[in-house]
Design an enzyme around this catalytic site. Structure first.
Site, PDB file in Angstrom:
ATOM      1  CE  LYS A  61      -4.047  -2.004   2.173  1.00 32.73           C
ATOM      2  NZ  LYS A  61      -4.946  -2.003   3.322  1.00 32.73           N
ATOM      3  CG  ASP A  97      -7.821   0.348   3.660  1.00 30.35           C
ATOM      4  OD1 ASP A  97      -8.597  -0.457   3.127  1.00 30.35           O
ATOM      5  OD2 ASP A  97      -6.581   0.262   3.556  1.00 30.35           O
TER       6      ASP A  97
HETATM    7  P1  ATR Z   1      -0.586  -3.591   6.297  1.00 34.32           P
HETATM    8  O1  ATR Z   1      -0.880  -3.036   4.945  1.00 34.32           O
HETATM    9  O2  ATR Z   1      -1.464  -4.775   6.666  1.00 34.32           O
HETATM   10  O3  ATR Z   1      -0.556  -2.574   7.390  1.00 34.32           O
HETATM   11  P2  ATR Z   1       2.289  -3.517   6.425  1.00 34.32           P
HETATM   12  O4  ATR Z   1       2.352  -2.161   5.812  1.00 34.32           O
HETATM   13  O5  ATR Z   1       3.309  -4.550   6.037  1.00 34.32           O
HETATM   14  O6  ATR Z   1       0.906  -4.207   6.160  1.00 34.32           O
HETATM   15  O7  ATR Z   1       2.294  -3.297   8.011  1.00 34.32           O
HETATM   16  C1  ATR Z   1       2.224  -4.382   8.896  1.00 34.32           C
HETATM   17  C2  ATR Z   1       2.048  -3.860  10.316  1.00 34.32           C
HETATM   18  O8  ATR Z   1       1.988  -4.971  11.219  1.00 34.32           O
HETATM   19  C3  ATR Z   1       3.204  -2.989  10.785  1.00 34.32           C
HETATM   20  O9  ATR Z   1       2.721  -2.075  11.739  1.00 34.32           O
HETATM   21  C4  ATR Z   1       4.115  -4.037  11.445  1.00 34.32           C
HETATM   22  O10 ATR Z   1       5.003  -3.526  12.387  1.00 34.32           O
HETATM   23  P3  ATR Z   1       6.460  -2.978  11.898  1.00 34.32           P
HETATM   24  O11 ATR Z   1       6.209  -1.607  11.326  1.00 34.32           O
HETATM   25  O12 ATR Z   1       7.278  -2.962  13.127  1.00 34.32           O
HETATM   26  O13 ATR Z   1       6.940  -3.970  10.856  1.00 34.32           O
HETATM   27  C5  ATR Z   1       3.072  -4.878  12.140  1.00 34.32           C
HETATM   28  N1  ATR Z   1       3.550  -6.221  12.441  1.00 34.32           N
HETATM   29  C6  ATR Z   1       3.767  -7.245  11.574  1.00 34.32           C
HETATM   30  N2  ATR Z   1       4.191  -8.345  12.213  1.00 34.32           N
HETATM   31  C7  ATR Z   1       4.258  -8.011  13.535  1.00 34.32           C
HETATM   32  C8  ATR Z   1       4.602  -8.730  14.741  1.00 34.32           C
HETATM   33  N3  ATR Z   1       4.973 -10.013  14.708  1.00 34.32           N
HETATM   34  N4  ATR Z   1       4.524  -8.056  15.909  1.00 34.32           N
HETATM   35  C9  ATR Z   1       4.129  -6.767  15.955  1.00 34.32           C
HETATM   36  N5  ATR Z   1       3.797  -6.038  14.869  1.00 34.32           N
HETATM   37  C10 ATR Z   1       3.846  -6.653  13.679  1.00 34.32           C
END
Ligand code: ATR
Length: 275
Positions: A61, A97
């Site tokens: 995104k 969204d």
């Molecule tokens: P989306 O479009 O679903 O938001 P994204 O842009 O890849 O996908 O963002 C994923 C989010 O989930 C981010 O806030 C990520 O945290 P980071 O910025 O630290 O990567 C969070 N996230 C993913 N896996 C995680 C985990 N195991 N624990 C905590 N936060 C997680």
């Protein structure tokens, strides 16, 4: 000629969006095709696509902004694009969204969001999409917590409301007290586990919303129920509402989301009870 639309993400195999858009097309009598395209490389996949519009989902995104020749106000504010429309000068990017979440909460669920003390978990594409809409809906203080603190700070800066928006660490959560609204916008449960969340965040007035749906929403919603929250809501309604707004942008027709949501909900209930 039949118009063609696609969803770009990685992974996208289990997405409900093709089914939702097919249902809207049937309902409104619009001849349009919508397919999910698994795109490890977003720029290459989009360049190879000669259709009329697209949705963009995890993890692309934010990347989609760079592919746009122009951006709508919602996409510019959020810094993320989930809807692309082909225009003469190139792709036009928008974000549906936020409006999807707000329509689900205030329309379908009749919640009053005004002055609600809100916790947003995550600062990725999904969080960026919904944060401006939550502020516009009149929530009170917004606390943003993210595994990578720099991304939470960047989102808070982009929102430009320092008196209402603060960032905190996951480790601070136990000190923050109760929230009226908690939104899980992380993708943590789609491959790993959520960081531990203290039950003290939840009180009897708390509404918990997971932007995920299906299996990926089970852990967070179970935590919110166990902690004694008032409502625990998955992202199915938001998914249907954001799709409807994309459909309206592309076709100029507002589909009726209620029957589509009801059918998906019934199918999901039967999937769960069959397990
Ligand atoms: P989306 O479009 O679903 O938001 P994204 O842009 O890849 O996908 O963002 C994923 C989010 O989930 C981010 O806030 C990520 O945290 P980071 O910025 O630290 O990567 C969070 N996230 C993913 N896996 C995680 C985990 N195991 N624990 C905590 N936060 C997680």
């Amino acid at each position: 000629m039949r118009k063609r639309y696609a969803l770009f993400g990685h992974p996208v195999a289990h997405s409900l969006s093709p089914w939702i858009h097919a249902a809207f097309a049937r309902q409104t009598g619009i001849d349009a095709d919508y397919v999910a395209i698994d795109a490890p490389d977003f720029a290459a996949a989009l360049a190879a696509f000669d259709g009329d519009g697209a949705n963009v989902t995890l993890p692309h995104k934010q990347r989609a902004v760079a592919a746009c020749a122009s951006l709508g106000e919602r996409a510019r504010r959020a810094g993320v694009v989930n809807t692309l429309s082909r225009r003469a000068g190139g792709w036009h990017g928008d974000n549906t969204d936020g409006v999807g979440l707000i329509r689900d909460l205030t329309g379908r669920l009749r919640l009053d969001l005004r002055k609600r003390r809100t916790l947003l978990l995550g600062a990725g594409g999904a969080a960026r999409g919904v944060a401006p809409a939550l502020l516009d809906a009149g929530i009170g203080d917004l606390f943003i917590v993210n595994r990578t603190p720099e991304r939470a700070d960047a989102l808070a800066d982009a929102l430009g409301e320092p008196t209402r928006v603060r960032t905190r660490y996951f480790g601070d959560l136990a000190t923050l007290g109760e929230f009226d609204l908690i939104v899980n916008a992380t993708s943590a449960t789609r491959g790993g586990a959520l960081p531990e969340l203290p039950m003290a965040l939840v009180g009897p007035r708390t509404t918990a919303v997971d932007l995920n749906y299906g299996e990926a929403a089970v852990e967070f919603l179970a935590w919110a129920r166990a902690a004694g929250g008032r409502e625990a809501i998955d992202g199915l309604g938001t998914l249907v509402e954001q799709a409807a707004e994309s459909f309206r942008l592309w076709h100029g027709v507002q589909p009726d989301t209620d029957p589509v949501y009801a059918e998906l909900r019934a199918r999901q209930a039967s999937l769960v009870s069959a397990d």
